[in-house]
Design a protein around this motif. Sequence first.
Motif, PDB file in Angstrom:
ATOM      1  N   THR A 232      37.522  -2.063 -48.538  1.00  0.00           N
ATOM      2  CA  THR A 232      36.317  -1.594 -48.080  1.00  0.00           C
ATOM      3  C   THR A 232      36.661  -0.215 -47.341  1.00  0.00           C
ATOM      4  O   THR A 232      35.813   0.734 -47.206  1.00  0.00           O
ATOM      5  CB  THR A 232      35.732  -2.682 -47.070  1.00  0.00           C
TER       6      THR A 232
ATOM      7  N   TRP B  32      36.878   2.594 -49.998  1.00  0.00           N
ATOM      8  CA  TRP B  32      35.499   2.763 -50.362  1.00  0.00           C
ATOM      9  C   TRP B  32      34.794   3.887 -49.246  1.00  0.00           C
ATOM     10  O   TRP B  32      34.430   4.775 -49.862  1.00  0.00           O
ATOM     11  CB  TRP B  32      34.587   1.783 -50.443  1.00  0.00           C
TER      12      TRP B  32
ATOM     13  N   TYR C  58      33.598   7.559 -49.867  1.00  0.00           N
ATOM     14  CA  TYR C  58      32.262   7.744 -49.890  1.00  0.00           C
ATOM     15  C   TYR C  58      31.561   8.675 -48.687  1.00  0.00           C
ATOM     16  O   TYR C  58      30.795   9.554 -48.781  1.00  0.00           O
ATOM     17  CB  TYR C  58      31.264   6.284 -49.746  1.00  0.00           C
TER      18      TYR C  58
ATOM     19  N   GLN D 153      29.156  -3.543 -48.992  1.00  0.00           N
ATOM     20  CA  GLN D 153      30.393  -3.303 -49.808  1.00  0.00           C
ATOM     21  C   GLN D 153      31.094  -4.735 -49.224  1.00  0.00           C
ATOM     22  O   GLN D 153      31.645  -5.088 -50.300  1.00  0.00           O
ATOM     23  CB  GLN D 153      31.071  -2.121 -49.377  1.00  0.00           C
ATOM     24  N   ARG D 154      31.125  -4.818 -48.102  1.00  0.00           N
ATOM     25  CA  ARG D 154      32.036  -6.150 -47.767  1.00  0.00           C
ATOM     26  C   ARG D 154      31.570  -7.398 -48.462  1.00  0.00           C
ATOM     27  O   ARG D 154      32.315  -8.236 -49.190  1.00  0.00           O
ATOM     28  CB  ARG D 154      31.996  -6.404 -46.413  1.00  0.00           C
TER      29      ARG D 154
ATOM     30  N   LYS E 102      30.154  -7.583 -51.368  1.00  0.00           N
ATOM     31  CA  LYS E 102      30.544  -7.257 -52.855  1.00  0.00           C
ATOM     32  C   LYS E 102      31.824  -7.898 -52.746  1.00  0.00           C
ATOM     33  O   LYS E 102      32.116  -8.340 -53.722  1.00  0.00           O
ATOM     34  CB  LYS E 102      30.055  -5.747 -53.154  1.00  0.00           C
ATOM     35  N   ASN E 103      32.714  -7.200 -52.107  1.00  0.00           N
ATOM     36  CA  ASN E 103      34.109  -7.611 -52.131  1.00  0.00           C
ATOM     37  C   ASN E 103      34.732  -9.022 -51.662  1.00  0.00           C
ATOM     38  O   ASN E 103      35.413  -9.545 -52.450  1.00  0.00           O
ATOM     39  CB  ASN E 103      34.918  -6.652 -51.132  1.00  0.00           C
TER      40      ASN E 103
END
Length: 731
Positions: free
Chosen positions: A82, A85, A89, A346-347, A349-350
């Motif tokens: 995270t 990323w 980003y 994002q967290r 997703k991971n």
Amino acid sequence: MLCVDVAINLPIKNLFRQYTYMVPDEFSFLDVGWRCVVSFGNQIVEGFVVGRVPAPAAMDKLKPVQQVLGTEPWFDQEMLSTAKWLAEYYMCSLAEAMRLFVPGRTSVKMKEKTVLAYTITESGRSALAEGDNRAKAQMLALEILAGSQTALTANELASKKVSQAILRALAEKGQVAVSEKRILRDSYANKVGTDETLSLTDEQQHAVDRITNSLTERKADIYLLRGITGSGKTEVYLRVTAEALQANKQVLILVPEIALTAQLVDRFKARFGGQIAVAHSKLSRNERGDVWYRMRNGEARILIGVRSAVFAPFQNLGLIVIDEEHETSYKQEERPNYDARMVAAQRCKNAKAVLVLGSATPSLETYYHAQKGDYQELVLSKRPLGQPLPQVEIVDMRQELADKNYGVLSRKLKRELQNLVQGDEQAIVLLNRRGYSTFVMCRDCGYTVVCDHCAVAMVYHTAGNNLRCHYCGKTLPVPQECPQCHSKRIKYFGTGTQKAEEELGTVEGLNPLRMDQDSTRAKFAHEEIMSEFKSGKYNALVGTQMVAKGHDIPRVTLVGILSADSSLRLPDYRAGERTFDLLTQATGRAGRGSKPGKVIFQTYEAQSNVMQQAAKQDYKTFAALELQNRKEYRYPPFCQMLKLTVLDRDEQNGINLADRLVNFLRTKENAENNIEIMGPFPALVGKVRDYYRFNVLVKGEDLSSVKAQIMQSEFKDLRNIYFDVDPASII
């Protein structure tokens, strides 16, 4: 010899590279994710290990790692992914991104709270077995200690009638061992919540079932829970949290600001007891460190917090809920300008966790993704007990002025307030401006008192009887005469919350209470104010937007919104959306109990579409019109945006640098990719804390190539250029 690459944890904007350090044999276990202490320049600083590397030829030039922090890596793979990323980003350094996961700016000086704790020794067990009728108190203490699986503190033993004197005597005999035990600070430990488990409506049950299915199947699904105000979104949060706990998962509940923390904590405490931890900006760094520790070791399973809680460490994350997801406070204003909603996605997703975005007025980007099918939409269209939405009346303040009403309150709102005091009812009055008056001006020459450090008018506050800059905090005494023409005709213009509170106090029987940044500086001020209001001690609550969101107070039957159009004409494409959100959320505070609610919008823009749709609480119509406008003028969600801000103490130097930046960006490649470069132009507040500010806006369907160009240029390392990806505001 083992070497590691270390990201240096210093608040320096342009520290993009990592540095290699030698690892002494005693730290040979050191690997990616550990925190350590290293020498950097002439400082001893914290660093984050981001890689193990072969020893270079010039080993003698390397400095050694001086200390390792903790007993395990701080960053697990999910947190590291995270952070990487986020750095890419949001165009920041890896160290800046990783620092967000650490409680406080640095954890080197974090202090654990410890107390003395006692355990029985073998000698003590022998003494207990033999017994001693002459030392019954000591035998009782040994018996208690023998029955405990863990060391007991003096306070824990005192509650069992074991005194310090007895413990000292046993220690001197060698029958108990004394050690230090870590105590986790928890400001909410003694809070007892109140809650009632309600029967679910069909819509609520459908939402719970869908989210539970994703939890069970470990799908990183994103749900939009779009429910009208008072439709029971919190009950859905509670039910899916219970399902996550049943699956042995941890849960993160994000709220937009501290004012809403107390209400959620209250209900979650009642339902889940001591499994909850709370994180917000009023906690000390050490308290925050203890919260992070409880989440990391699984002692707490639910974390309720504001934006920065999205970076907490989790043992087994399964669900993130973002309440009032439309709020712009989820976007960090300082570098790195992350959006907690994006980080949460994002967290999830991971970690293969579920994300639930809840709101009555979702951000248009979220709503658009739901309409496209990227997110799954769940709708709550009714209030569980069947209460109707409040009746809204729009009062045109132009007519009030024409009829010579120069007060803060319209005649209609004043009548409704007078009627309210006859019964056991309460009112909320919203005015999104702090202070007493908006600005102070000379009526003869027009001079306005402006902060000499910021290009903004100073606001009058009765508390302290002074003028205050809401940007840098500078205060000045109120001038007795005009500094420019020396006239005595000084006039206060505009209305702030203090002035509104004063005028409300003139309504007979009305007892107002104020809630704004000035009245909520203390640690638990938000909770204390809301508690006093809920108790009925006060029958009116006046304040800034913090009074308009999330609160569920059954006796509130009237909401008055002063200057309802105050943000409508700001030169920002989100102005209409923000105004609609605030009006709809404020409207939803009325009529949540057994009595119907009334709402009054006071405005100079009575005929605007935003005002009319907000009065109807018609989100779908508003969203359709607004998205049509966004598409026509090419604004998000139909493009990506990047705001570049140049700051300089010298105005001309700032302009020159901004021009250089624009010329750099206006390349043939960007033109062919339909990338728009706008500006430079002064920020809405053109100077803050003696720095002039100039903005450059970049728009395009995909800005990854533009971001890469900037990150490979000289502008990346300049300390006075700031990058804001997906800005919440373009002004």
